[in-house]
Enzyme design. Structure first.
Site, PDB file in Angstrom:
ATOM      1  N   LEU A 116      25.528 -11.385  22.117  1.00 28.34           N
ATOM      2  CA  LEU A 116      24.273 -11.570  21.389  1.00 28.34           C
ATOM      3  C   LEU A 116      23.706 -12.851  21.482  1.00 28.34           C
ATOM      4  O   LEU A 116      24.485 -13.907  21.843  1.00 28.34           O
ATOM      5  CB  LEU A 116      24.488 -11.290  19.799  1.00 28.34           C
ATOM      6  CG  LEU A 116      24.857  -9.752  19.637  1.00 28.34           C
ATOM      7  CD1 LEU A 116      25.515  -9.543  18.172  1.00 28.34           C
ATOM      8  CD2 LEU A 116      23.817  -8.880  19.730  1.00 28.34           C
ATOM      9  N   ASP A 162       9.040 -13.626  20.668  1.00 29.08           N
ATOM     10  CA  ASP A 162       8.400 -13.890  21.929  1.00 29.08           C
ATOM     11  C   ASP A 162       7.299 -12.916  22.475  1.00 29.08           C
ATOM     12  O   ASP A 162       6.639 -13.128  23.321  1.00 29.08           O
ATOM     13  CB  ASP A 162       9.209 -14.436  23.192  1.00 29.08           C
ATOM     14  CG  ASP A 162       9.918 -15.905  22.824  1.00 29.08           C
ATOM     15  OD1 ASP A 162       9.567 -16.282  21.814  1.00 29.08           O
ATOM     16  OD2 ASP A 162      10.439 -16.241  23.898  1.00 29.08           O
ATOM     17  N   HIS A 190      15.920 -45.637   1.894  1.00 36.32           N
ATOM     18  CA  HIS A 190      15.776 -46.873   3.106  1.00 36.32           C
ATOM     19  C   HIS A 190      17.232 -46.970   3.373  1.00 36.32           C
ATOM     20  O   HIS A 190      18.135 -47.155   2.487  1.00 36.32           O
ATOM     21  CB  HIS A 190      15.249 -47.988   2.220  1.00 36.32           C
ATOM     22  CG  HIS A 190      15.342 -49.121   3.193  1.00 36.32           C
ATOM     23  ND1 HIS A 190      14.436 -49.497   4.366  1.00 36.32           N
ATOM     24  CD2 HIS A 190      16.264 -50.475   3.181  1.00 36.32           C
ATOM     25  CE1 HIS A 190      14.729 -50.621   4.874  1.00 36.32           C
ATOM     26  NE2 HIS A 190      15.773 -51.171   4.210  1.00 36.32           N
ATOM     27  N   GLU A 219       1.748 -31.112  37.297  1.00 33.08           N
ATOM     28  CA  GLU A 219       1.258 -30.511  35.945  1.00 33.08           C
ATOM     29  C   GLU A 219      -0.214 -30.283  36.403  1.00 33.08           C
ATOM     30  O   GLU A 219      -0.871 -31.046  36.740  1.00 33.08           O
ATOM     31  CB  GLU A 219       1.511 -31.291  34.773  1.00 33.08           C
ATOM     32  CG  GLU A 219       0.411 -30.899  33.588  1.00 33.08           C
ATOM     33  CD  GLU A 219       0.714 -29.259  33.324  1.00 33.08           C
ATOM     34  OE1 GLU A 219       1.737 -29.386  32.752  1.00 33.08           O
ATOM     35  OE2 GLU A 219      -0.238 -28.599  33.263  1.00 33.08           O
ATOM     36  N   THR A 228      17.626 -15.462  24.455  1.00 34.08           N
ATOM     37  CA  THR A 228      17.465 -16.441  25.364  1.00 34.08           C
ATOM     38  C   THR A 228      17.936 -17.912  24.862  1.00 34.08           C
ATOM     39  O   THR A 228      18.455 -18.951  25.596  1.00 34.08           O
ATOM     40  CB  THR A 228      15.780 -16.692  25.708  1.00 34.08           C
ATOM     41  OG1 THR A 228      15.482 -15.379  26.337  1.00 34.08           O
ATOM     42  CG2 THR A 228      15.497 -17.849  26.745  1.00 34.08           C
ATOM     43  N   CYS A 229      17.501 -17.769  23.298  1.00 32.49           N
ATOM     44  CA  CYS A 229      17.789 -19.021  22.605  1.00 32.49           C
ATOM     45  C   CYS A 229      19.071 -19.654  22.875  1.00 32.49           C
ATOM     46  O   CYS A 229      19.269 -20.923  23.218  1.00 32.49           O
ATOM     47  CB  CYS A 229      17.247 -18.807  21.302  1.00 32.49           C
ATOM     48  SG  CYS A 229      17.723 -20.091  20.033  1.00 32.49           S
TER      49      CYS A 229
HETATM   50  C1  LIG Z   1      14.906 -23.660  28.560  1.00 31.25           C
HETATM   51  C2  LIG Z   1      14.355 -23.357  27.029  1.00 31.25           C
HETATM   52  C3  LIG Z   1      14.496 -24.060  25.790  1.00 31.25           C
HETATM   53  C4  LIG Z   1      14.080 -23.526  24.849  1.00 31.25           C
HETATM   54  N1  LIG Z   1      14.096 -24.571  23.644  1.00 31.25           N
HETATM   55  C5  LIG Z   1      13.886 -23.956  22.243  1.00 31.25           C
HETATM   56  C6  LIG Z   1      13.788 -24.903  21.372  1.00 31.25           C
HETATM   57  O1  LIG Z   1      14.584 -25.972  21.337  1.00 31.25           O
HETATM   58  N2  LIG Z   1      13.231 -24.431  20.064  1.00 31.25           N
HETATM   59  C7  LIG Z   1      12.780 -23.435  20.067  1.00 31.25           C
HETATM   60  O2  LIG Z   1      12.339 -22.752  18.979  1.00 31.25           O
HETATM   61  N3  LIG Z   1      12.658 -22.428  21.002  1.00 31.25           N
HETATM   62  C8  LIG Z   1      13.133 -22.698  22.115  1.00 31.25           C
HETATM   63  N4  LIG Z   1      12.879 -21.933  23.140  1.00 31.25           N
HETATM   64  C9  LIG Z   1      12.223 -20.786  23.140  1.00 31.25           C
HETATM   65  C10 LIG Z   1      13.339 -19.682  22.599  1.00 31.25           C
HETATM   66  O3  LIG Z   1      14.591 -19.582  23.267  1.00 31.25           O
HETATM   67  C11 LIG Z   1      12.517 -18.102  22.238  1.00 31.25           C
HETATM   68  O4  LIG Z   1      11.467 -18.464  21.581  1.00 31.25           O
HETATM   69  C12 LIG Z   1      13.325 -17.319  21.520  1.00 31.25           C
HETATM   70  O5  LIG Z   1      14.643 -16.986  22.247  1.00 31.25           O
HETATM   71  C13 LIG Z   1      12.777 -16.016  21.390  1.00 31.25           C
HETATM   72  O6  LIG Z   1      13.680 -15.101  20.576  1.00 31.25           O
HETATM   73  P1  LIG Z   1      13.522 -13.617  20.831  1.00 31.25           P
HETATM   74  O7  LIG Z   1      14.431 -13.007  19.896  1.00 31.25           O
HETATM   75  O8  LIG Z   1      11.870 -12.907  20.571  1.00 31.25           O
HETATM   76  O9  LIG Z   1      13.993 -13.253  22.267  1.00 31.25           O
HETATM   77  P2  LIG Z   1      15.084 -13.491  23.191  1.00 31.25           P
HETATM   78  O10 LIG Z   1      15.846 -14.910  22.647  1.00 31.25           O
HETATM   79  O11 LIG Z   1      14.738 -13.622  24.448  1.00 31.25           O
HETATM   80  O12 LIG Z   1      16.107 -12.284  22.708  1.00 31.25           O
HETATM   81  C14 LIG Z   1      15.652 -11.181  23.367  1.00 31.25           C
HETATM   82  C15 LIG Z   1      16.714 -10.125  23.255  1.00 31.25           C
HETATM   83  O13 LIG Z   1      16.541  -8.807  23.438  1.00 31.25           O
HETATM   84  C16 LIG Z   1      17.424  -8.232  24.423  1.00 31.25           C
HETATM   85  N5  LIG Z   1      16.948  -7.248  24.949  1.00 31.25           N
HETATM   86  C17 LIG Z   1      15.882  -7.297  25.894  1.00 31.25           C
HETATM   87  N6  LIG Z   1      15.325  -5.867  26.121  1.00 31.25           N
HETATM   88  C18 LIG Z   1      15.904  -5.296  25.517  1.00 31.25           C
HETATM   89  C19 LIG Z   1      16.130  -3.569  25.617  1.00 31.25           C
HETATM   90  N7  LIG Z   1      15.155  -2.875  26.220  1.00 31.25           N
HETATM   91  N8  LIG Z   1      16.993  -3.013  24.937  1.00 31.25           N
HETATM   92  C20 LIG Z   1      17.843  -3.819  24.263  1.00 31.25           C
HETATM   93  N9  LIG Z   1      17.891  -5.295  24.197  1.00 31.25           N
HETATM   94  C21 LIG Z   1      16.887  -5.896  24.946  1.00 31.25           C
HETATM   95  C22 LIG Z   1      17.645  -9.244  25.313  1.00 31.25           C
HETATM   96  O14 LIG Z   1      19.383  -9.145  25.856  1.00 31.25           O
HETATM   97  C23 LIG Z   1      17.985 -10.502  24.586  1.00 31.25           C
HETATM   98  O15 LIG Z   1      19.257 -10.580  23.657  1.00 31.25           O
HETATM   99  C24 LIG Z   1      13.247 -22.244  24.518  1.00 31.25           C
HETATM  100  C25 LIG Z   1      13.183 -21.532  25.652  1.00 31.25           C
HETATM  101  C26 LIG Z   1      13.794 -21.950  26.850  1.00 31.25           C
HETATM  102  C27 LIG Z   1      13.719 -20.996  27.985  1.00 31.25           C
END
Ligand SMILES: Cc1cc2nc3c(=O)[nH]c(=O)nc-3n(C[C@H](O)[C@H](O)[C@H](O)COP(=O)(O)OP(=O)(O)OC[C@H]3O[C@@H](n4cnc5c(N)ncnc54)[C@H](O)[C@@H]3O)c2cc1C
Length: 473
Positions: free
Chosen positions: A40, A318, A452, A210, A43-44
């Site tokens: 679990l 996301d 401070h 960029e 991405t985060c």
């Molecule tokens: C390199 C990097 C650094 C980052 N740093 C930051 C930061 O410092 N601060 C910040 O706020 N954000 C950061 N982010 C963004 C952040 O990671 C995302 O905004 C966040 O993870 C989104 O959360 P989420 O729950 O929507 O999706 P996710 O974290 O992507 O989780 C989605 C979950 O759904 C599951 N899933 C997908 N499809 C299915 C399915 N059909 N059935 C069952 N399960 C499924 C996946 O396995 C996953 O566990 C960063 C992103 C990256 C790439």
């Protein structure tokens, strides 16, 4: 399980999904969580926020060690980077928190299904069915009165290329076997500049490409300018307004070519290239077409309570169109949905009060409107700016670069935006978020006591600078 009807099934166990599931359970709802990954956290936890910040901590320690003698510590000698252990520590941080999430699922009595979930259509007699292809084999149908979709996002790749051991996204770069000596980073949003900053600290030669005219393009223009100045000072080669990027792999890594802002062809040989050009919603394959949800370029649109056009189906994180792709946005949306489903008090996510943090050296953090946005909205804008050179804690930290900029409404003095580049920016922004949330004025914050010596008290000077009354400059 097949006969159980849950109050809610959450599809996706990233920060949006697991936060929603836990809070819904705390409200007394019967909750199921489906996640396709073996761990679990999404991405985060696995490939984003947490691993990058764990590596950043190593980079910070490393940078401090370089100046140990200046801080009065002799005998450090020739510090060496142990890449294998950098990755091992990062993995240890991740694994402690994935175990923590497993514990929280049990503690909150959330039924967890490991597998890929698909929607099957609108509810029948008030009950939805989510089909789960289980990771261990076989399938299960999870029935629930409401569905929350939180399937997250994937890194975008440049058209025509595929990620591998040389052309990297955030996923591959977090597990490369050796520290690259040179790295080209395509894209200067938060993800791109964070990796650029980390790998520069580790000693790589870093080039940023960029296509827009400034780095961190969502930030206030003055913040972009300052980061550009400081990145250049650190020896990062930044190329803006570029186009026609091409990547050719060769025996030494990659040859990246582009057209510069003057229309001249340029190229750079490097060991690796990181593509950080944004993230696509992960909504393909979950059978949205069986519902009344019509995705917009893959994103799901919702109302202010995160409900989609399929009544009873919610979307958070996301995958939601028009929201910043940030962990804290997804998790707050999860809290809002949980409260709504439980019939409890909730407030919609306010887009204007979302802090954005970029963990570079120096850090960047902001909340509210940039100066340009405030002017475009018709405000009579009054700004103030306080440089960290006037802050004693910044001197102690040996971190004088950067400033805090406050954007306010000249008429009533309301603070409209706070933009920070400098030490602990990502921590002290919390105060500014609270100030905006409570619609504080510059005057009120000018009489708010700040301890401070702290970096946070630079905010006091920054608010005061709007009235030309910063004490420490
Ligand atoms: C390199 C990097 C650094 C980052 N740093 C930051 C930061 O410092 N601060 C910040 O706020 N954000 C950061 N982010 C963004 C952040 O990671 C995302 O905004 C966040 O993870 C989104 O959360 P989420 O729950 O929507 O999706 P996710 O974290 O992507 O989780 C989605 C979950 O759904 C599951 N899933 C997908 N499809 C299915 C399915 N059909 N059935 C069952 N399960 C499924 C996946 O396995 C996953 O566990 C960063 C992103 C990256 C790439």
């Amino acid at each position: 399980m097949a006969d159980t009807i849950f109050d809610v099934v959450v599809v996706g166990g990233g920060p949006a999904g697991y936060t929603c599931a836990i809070r819904a359970s705390q409200y007394g709802l019967k909750v199921a969580l489906v996640d396709a990954n073996d761990r679990l956290g999404g991405t985060c936890l696995l490939w984003g926020c947490i691993p990058t910040k764990a590596m950043l901590f190593t980079a910070e320690v490393w940078d401090h060690l370089k100046h140990a003698a200046t801080y009065g510590i002799d005998g450090v000698g020739e510090a060496r980077l142990n890449w294998k252990n950098v990755l091992a520590r990062k993995d240890d941080v991740i694994s402690r928190h994935t175990k923590g999430l497993d514990f929280l699922m049990k503690k909150n009595k959330i039924a967890t299904f490991k597998g890929f979930g698909k929607l099957t259509g609108p509810s029948k007699d008030g009950v939805f069915a989510v089909d789960v292809k289980l990771t261990v084999g076989g399938a299960e149908t999870v029935k629930a009165k409401k569905v929350v979709v939180a399937t997250g996002s994937d890194a975008r790749m440049l058209p025509g290329y595929q990620a591998d051991e040389t052309i990297l996204t955030n996923y591959e770069i977090l597990k490369i076997a050796e520290m690259p000596k040179s790295l080209v980073v395509i894209g200067s949003g938060a993800v791109g500049v964070e990796f650029a900053s980390i790998f520069k600290s580790f000693g790589a030669e870093v080039t940023i490409l960029e296509m827009l005219p400034r780095v961190v393009p969502v930030e206030d223009e003055e913040i972009s300018k300052e980061l550009l100045r400081l990145f250049k000072k650190r020896g990062i080669d930044v190329n803006l307004s570029i186009k026609d990027t091409k990547i050719e792999k060769n025996k030494d890594g990659v040859l990246v070519s582009w057209t510069d802002s003057n229309g001249k062809p340029q190229k750079k040989q490097a060991e690796k290239v990181l593509v950080a050009v944004g993230r696509s919603p992960r909504t393909a394959g979950i059978d949205l077409e069986k519902t009344n949800i019509k995705p917009d370029r893959g994103f799901i649109m919702t109302n202010e309570w995160m409900e989609t056009t399929e009544p009873g189906v919610y979307a958070i994180g996301d995958i939601v169109g028009g929201m910043p792709q940030l962990a804290h946005v997804g998790s707050m949306a999860g809290l809002v949905v949980a409260a709504k489903l439980a019939g409890k008090y909730a407030r919609p996510v306010n887009r204007a009060r979302i802090p954005g943090c970029t963990y570079t050296d120096p850090q960047i953090a902001s909340v509210g409107m940039t100066e340009t946005q405030a002017k475009e909205k018709g405000y009579q804008v009054k700004t103030g700016k306080f440089p960290f050179v006037g802050n004693s804690k910044a001197t102690i930290l040996d971190a004088h670069d950067g400033f805090i900029k406050v954007v306010s409404d000249a008429k009533y003095g309301e603070i409209l935006g706070v933009h920070i580049i400098g030490p602990y920016a990502t921590e002290i922004i919390a105060e500014a978020v609270t100030a905006l949330e409570l619609e504080a004025t510059v005057e009120e914050m000018m009489f708010t006591i700040h301890a401070h010596p702290t970096v946070a008290e630079a905010l006091l000077d920054a608010y005061s600078s709007v009235e030309g009354k910063a004490v420490n400059v």
